[in-house]
Design a protein around this motif. Structure first.
Motif, PDB file in Angstrom:
ATOM      1  N   TYR A 135       1.000  -1.454  -0.516  1.00 47.77           N
ATOM      2  CA  TYR A 135       0.095  -0.275  -0.219  1.00 47.77           C
ATOM      3  C   TYR A 135       0.791   1.005   0.134  1.00 47.77           C
ATOM      4  O   TYR A 135       1.595   0.875   0.872  1.00 47.77           O
ATOM      5  N   VAL A 136       0.535   2.191  -1.142  1.00 51.35           N
ATOM      6  CA  VAL A 136       1.234   3.556  -0.701  1.00 51.35           C
ATOM      7  C   VAL A 136       0.430   4.624   0.029  1.00 51.35           C
ATOM      8  O   VAL A 136      -0.991   4.482  -0.567  1.00 51.35           O
ATOM      9  N   LEU A 137       0.349   5.295   0.418  1.00 57.54           N
ATOM     10  CA  LEU A 137      -0.170   6.335   1.239  1.00 57.54           C
ATOM     11  C   LEU A 137       0.572   7.785   0.709  1.00 57.54           C
ATOM     12  O   LEU A 137       1.968   7.815   1.761  1.00 57.54           O
ATOM     13  N   ALA A 138      -0.164   8.298   0.062  1.00 56.76           N
ATOM     14  CA  ALA A 138       0.690  10.028  -0.047  1.00 56.76           C
ATOM     15  C   ALA A 138      -0.287  11.330  -0.062  1.00 56.76           C
ATOM     16  O   ALA A 138      -0.997  11.743  -0.831  1.00 56.76           O
ATOM     17  N   PRO A 139       0.243  11.624   1.222  1.00 56.87           N
ATOM     18  CA  PRO A 139      -0.640  12.897   1.752  1.00 56.87           C
ATOM     19  C   PRO A 139      -0.011  13.785   1.252  1.00 56.87           C
ATOM     20  O   PRO A 139       1.311  13.743   0.894  1.00 56.87           O
ATOM     21  N   ASP A 140      -0.355  15.156  -0.159  1.00 55.09           N
ATOM     22  CA  ASP A 140       0.159  16.428  -0.933  1.00 55.09           C
ATOM     23  C   ASP A 140      -0.134  17.344  -0.092  1.00 55.09           C
ATOM     24  O   ASP A 140      -1.690  17.753   0.620  1.00 55.09           O
ATOM     25  N   GLN A 141       0.641  18.456  -0.532  1.00 51.68           N
ATOM     26  CA  GLN A 141       0.231  19.963  -0.386  1.00 51.68           C
ATOM     27  C   GLN A 141      -0.267  19.788  -1.690  1.00 51.68           C
ATOM     28  O   GLN A 141      -0.009  19.121  -3.162  1.00 51.68           O
ATOM     29  N   TYR A 142      -1.770  21.212  -2.056  1.00 48.37           N
ATOM     30  CA  TYR A 142      -1.886  21.444  -3.450  1.00 48.37           C
ATOM     31  C   TYR A 142      -1.462  22.997  -3.172  1.00 48.37           C
ATOM     32  O   TYR A 142      -1.487  23.590  -2.105  1.00 48.37           O
ATOM     33  N   GLY A 143      -1.991  23.648  -4.621  1.00 50.95           N
ATOM     34  CA  GLY A 143      -2.556  24.859  -4.466  1.00 50.95           C
ATOM     35  C   GLY A 143      -1.072  26.224  -4.427  1.00 50.95           C
ATOM     36  O   GLY A 143       0.133  25.668  -4.647  1.00 50.95           O
ATOM     37  N   LEU A 144      -1.813  27.053  -4.219  1.00 49.72           N
ATOM     38  CA  LEU A 144      -0.898  27.952  -4.344  1.00 49.72           C
ATOM     39  C   LEU A 144      -0.303  28.431  -3.481  1.00 49.72           C
ATOM     40  O   LEU A 144      -0.879  28.720  -2.090  1.00 49.72           O
ATOM     41  N   HIS A 145       1.106  28.380  -2.674  1.00 49.92           N
ATOM     42  CA  HIS A 145       1.321  28.844  -1.294  1.00 49.92           C
ATOM     43  C   HIS A 145       2.327  30.035  -1.512  1.00 49.92           C
ATOM     44  O   HIS A 145       1.482  30.593  -0.100  1.00 49.92           O
ATOM     45  N   PHE A 146       3.372  29.983  -2.533  1.00 49.68           N
ATOM     46  CA  PHE A 146       3.340  31.760  -2.428  1.00 49.68           C
ATOM     47  C   PHE A 146       3.708  32.288  -3.454  1.00 49.68           C
ATOM     48  O   PHE A 146       4.782  30.973  -3.894  1.00 49.68           O
ATOM     49  N   GLY A 147       4.587  32.819  -4.416  1.00 48.88           N
ATOM     50  CA  GLY A 147       5.134  33.570  -5.117  1.00 48.88           C
ATOM     51  C   GLY A 147       4.546  32.857  -6.529  1.00 48.88           C
ATOM     52  O   GLY A 147       3.299  32.452  -6.618  1.00 48.88           O
ATOM     53  N   THR A 148       5.815  31.792  -7.152  1.00 44.03           N
ATOM     54  CA  THR A 148       5.262  31.039  -7.989  1.00 44.03           C
ATOM     55  C   THR A 148       5.149  29.244  -7.457  1.00 44.03           C
ATOM     56  O   THR A 148       5.531  28.417  -8.332  1.00 44.03           O
ATOM     57  N   ARG A 149       5.678  29.273  -6.316  1.00 44.94           N
ATOM     58  CA  ARG A 149       5.517  27.568  -5.749  1.00 44.94           C
ATOM     59  C   ARG A 149       3.713  27.296  -5.274  1.00 44.94           C
ATOM     60  O   ARG A 149       3.420  27.670  -4.786  1.00 44.94           O
ATOM     61  N   SER A 150       3.787  26.298  -5.847  1.00 46.55           N
ATOM     62  CA  SER A 150       2.358  25.660  -6.092  1.00 46.55           C
ATOM     63  C   SER A 150       2.528  23.936  -6.394  1.00 46.55           C
ATOM     64  O   SER A 150       3.956  23.559  -6.568  1.00 46.55           O
ATOM     65  N   SER A 151       1.848  23.126  -5.456  1.00 48.27           N
ATOM     66  CA  SER A 151       1.912  21.837  -5.036  1.00 48.27           C
ATOM     67  C   SER A 151       0.737  21.208  -6.029  1.00 48.27           C
ATOM     68  O   SER A 151      -0.316  21.832  -6.291  1.00 48.27           O
ATOM     69  N   TYR A 152       0.578  20.143  -6.339  1.00 42.17           N
ATOM     70  CA  TYR A 152      -0.096  19.021  -6.637  1.00 42.17           C
ATOM     71  C   TYR A 152      -1.730  18.816  -6.938  1.00 42.17           C
ATOM     72  O   TYR A 152      -2.301  18.771  -7.587  1.00 42.17           O
ATOM     73  N   GLY A 153      -1.409  18.623  -4.925  1.00 43.31           N
ATOM     74  CA  GLY A 153      -2.201  17.688  -4.683  1.00 43.31           C
ATOM     75  C   GLY A 153      -2.488  16.468  -4.606  1.00 43.31           C
ATOM     76  O   GLY A 153      -1.712  15.976  -5.135  1.00 43.31           O
ATOM     77  N   HIS A 154      -3.824  15.647  -5.308  1.00 43.25           N
ATOM     78  CA  HIS A 154      -4.210  14.636  -5.511  1.00 43.25           C
ATOM     79  C   HIS A 154      -3.651  14.053  -4.240  1.00 43.25           C
ATOM     80  O   HIS A 154      -2.829  12.816  -5.216  1.00 43.25           O
ATOM     81  N   THR A 155      -3.901  14.193  -3.134  1.00 41.93           N
ATOM     82  CA  THR A 155      -3.295  13.019  -2.065  1.00 41.93           C
ATOM     83  C   THR A 155      -4.324  11.784  -2.642  1.00 41.93           C
ATOM     84  O   THR A 155      -5.252  11.473  -2.662  1.00 41.93           O
ATOM     85  N   CYS A 156      -2.835  10.784  -2.588  1.00 46.05           N
ATOM     86  CA  CYS A 156      -3.814   8.916  -2.545  1.00 46.05           C
ATOM     87  C   CYS A 156      -3.455   8.177  -2.085  1.00 46.05           C
ATOM     88  O   CYS A 156      -2.611   8.294  -0.978  1.00 46.05           O
ATOM     89  N   VAL A 157      -4.615   6.811  -1.908  1.00 50.34           N
ATOM     90  CA  VAL A 157      -3.620   6.180  -1.702  1.00 50.34           C
ATOM     91  C   VAL A 157      -3.828   5.125  -2.528  1.00 50.34           C
ATOM     92  O   VAL A 157      -4.739   4.872  -3.508  1.00 50.34           O
ATOM     93  N   TYR A 158      -2.626   4.416  -2.535  1.00 49.87           N
ATOM     94  CA  TYR A 158      -2.778   2.556  -3.658  1.00 49.87           C
ATOM     95  C   TYR A 158      -2.612   1.472  -3.270  1.00 49.87           C
ATOM     96  O   TYR A 158      -1.622   1.301  -1.996  1.00 49.87           O
ATOM     97  N   ASP A 159      -3.500   0.737  -3.480  1.00 52.98           N
ATOM     98  CA  ASP A 159      -3.150  -1.088  -3.067  1.00 52.98           C
ATOM     99  C   ASP A 159      -2.213  -1.168  -3.724  1.00 52.98           C
ATOM    100  O   ASP A 159      -1.461  -1.096  -4.974  1.00 52.98           O
ATOM    101  N   PRO A 160      -1.611  -2.661  -3.121  1.00 50.19           N
ATOM    102  CA  PRO A 160      -1.049  -3.432  -3.530  1.00 50.19           C
ATOM    103  C   PRO A 160      -1.222  -4.253  -5.316  1.00 50.19           C
ATOM    104  O   PRO A 160      -0.511  -4.816  -6.290  1.00 50.19           O
ATOM    105  N   TRP A 161      -2.197  -3.916  -5.408  1.00 50.45           N
ATOM    106  CA  TRP A 161      -2.824  -4.596  -7.385  1.00 50.45           C
ATOM    107  C   TRP A 161      -2.395  -3.375  -8.100  1.00 50.45           C
ATOM    108  O   TRP A 161      -2.250  -3.446  -8.952  1.00 50.45           O
ATOM    109  N   GLY A 162      -2.141  -1.765  -7.463  1.00 52.10           N
ATOM    110  CA  GLY A 162      -2.128  -0.695  -7.982  1.00 52.10           C
ATOM    111  C   GLY A 162      -3.376   0.187  -8.766  1.00 52.10           C
ATOM    112  O   GLY A 162      -3.225   0.953  -9.582  1.00 52.10           O
ATOM    113  N   HIS A 163      -4.185  -0.750  -7.502  1.00 50.22           N
ATOM    114  CA  HIS A 163      -5.541   0.047  -7.890  1.00 50.22           C
ATOM    115  C   HIS A 163      -5.685   1.509  -7.156  1.00 50.22           C
ATOM    116  O   HIS A 163      -5.536   1.354  -5.805  1.00 50.22           O
ATOM    117  N   MET A 164      -6.595   2.856  -7.348  1.00 54.13           N
ATOM    118  CA  MET A 164      -6.056   3.955  -6.787  1.00 54.13           C
ATOM    119  C   MET A 164      -7.167   3.594  -5.402  1.00 54.13           C
ATOM    120  O   MET A 164      -8.628   3.332  -6.126  1.00 54.13           O
TER     121      MET A 164
END
Length: 272
Positions: A208-237
């Motif tokens: 299992y892959v647990l991937a919490p992510d930042q998202y959106g514009l933080h300051f200046g040009t620094r932006s994060s993608y988001g799409h915080t997600c979980v994948y299982d061991p078969w590769g299903h989201m």
């Protein structure tokens, strides 16, 4: 045997108090949905330029870790959080990018310092050089968690580590069931690479892959993608966050994990 996990997605900035208030609110949401383990993204308490972390760096018994220990104790859950600016005794002009794993009593049980540092030019105008102000770690870190009676072996990683499959192969060889990838993955790279890399790490290592992510514009040009997600061991989201500050929950199913590994025993087939 299942464990419910809650992954927090943030749009952190330089306002530590605002960030921590959002962390507390979303942790309460995750706990109310039954999460026994709450995961925060990289740079949850502070997201500014890497050099801005040096003046606020602290030891692992400092107030920032204490804030997340309080969340763990309040809700009786495990907590992980990364991007903590930990003091680097060897070089006062640098910090470590550190992930801590905290038990429900508020005790830190594992500490991982990011090994691979993000030095890259993501487009014609935006360049990052994390190594200017961050010292690399050098240790693989795993820990066996007991979450409401379910034993779960976790391997820790952070963001840019995701591009180095040998790290995850070594974690798999250590017998992990789950890997964490708390991130502040850039918008420019995330659009093309975030999901393919996460899915690949899940499939090739049957974890299992647990991937919490930042998202959106933080300051200046620094932006994060988001799409915080979980994948299982078969590769299903199993879950994916919308574009806002929120929490998503999913179940880590050890029975399903064992089934995938039994049907396709990749680890026993390795020859290199």
């Amino acid at each position: 045997m299942k464990v419910r996990v809650g992954l927090v997605q943030l749009r952190s900035d330089r306002d530590v108090e605002r960030n921590l208030a959002t962390c507390r609110k979303l942790a309460a949401d995750a706990a109310s949905d039954g999460a026994g383990w709450i995961l925060f993204p990289e740079n949850a308490p502070f997201l500014g330029a890497d050099k801005d972390k040096v003046p606020i760096a602290e030891s692992l018994d400092g107030p920032l870790v204490g804030e997340f220990a309080s969340i763990a104790k309040k809700h009786g859950v495990w907590v992980s959080v990364a991007g903590l600016p930990e003091k680097c005794d060897a070089d006062p002009n640098k910090t470590y990018n550190t992930q801590v794993l905290i038990d429900p009593q508020g005790v830190t049980q594992a500490v991982y310092r990011k090994i691979h540092l993000f030095d890259a030019q993501v487009d014609d105008h935006i360049k990052y050089k994390e190594s200017d102000s961050v010292a690399p770690g050098d240790e693989l870190v795993t820990h066996v968690m007991d979450i409401n009676g379910v034993k779960l072996k976790v391997g820790l990683s952070i963001c840019y580590d995701l591009r180095f499959p040998e790290l995850y192969r070594r974690l798999r060889a250590e017998g992990v069931d789950v890997v964490t990838v708390p991130s502040a993955f850039t918008l420019q790279t995330g659009r093309d690479h975030w999901h393919p890399l996460l899915r690949a790490r899940a499939i090739e290592n049957q974890v299992y892959v647990l991937a919490p992510d930042q998202y959106g514009l933080h300051f200046g040009t620094r932006s994060s993608y988001g799409h915080t997600c979980v994948y299982d061991p078969w590769g299903h989201m199993q879950a994916c966050a919308p574009d806002r500050e929120c929490v998503v929950t999913a179940d880590v199913d050890l029975g399903y994990l064992a089934s995938v590994r039994q049907r396709m025993p990749v680890e026993s087939h390795r020859r290199l």
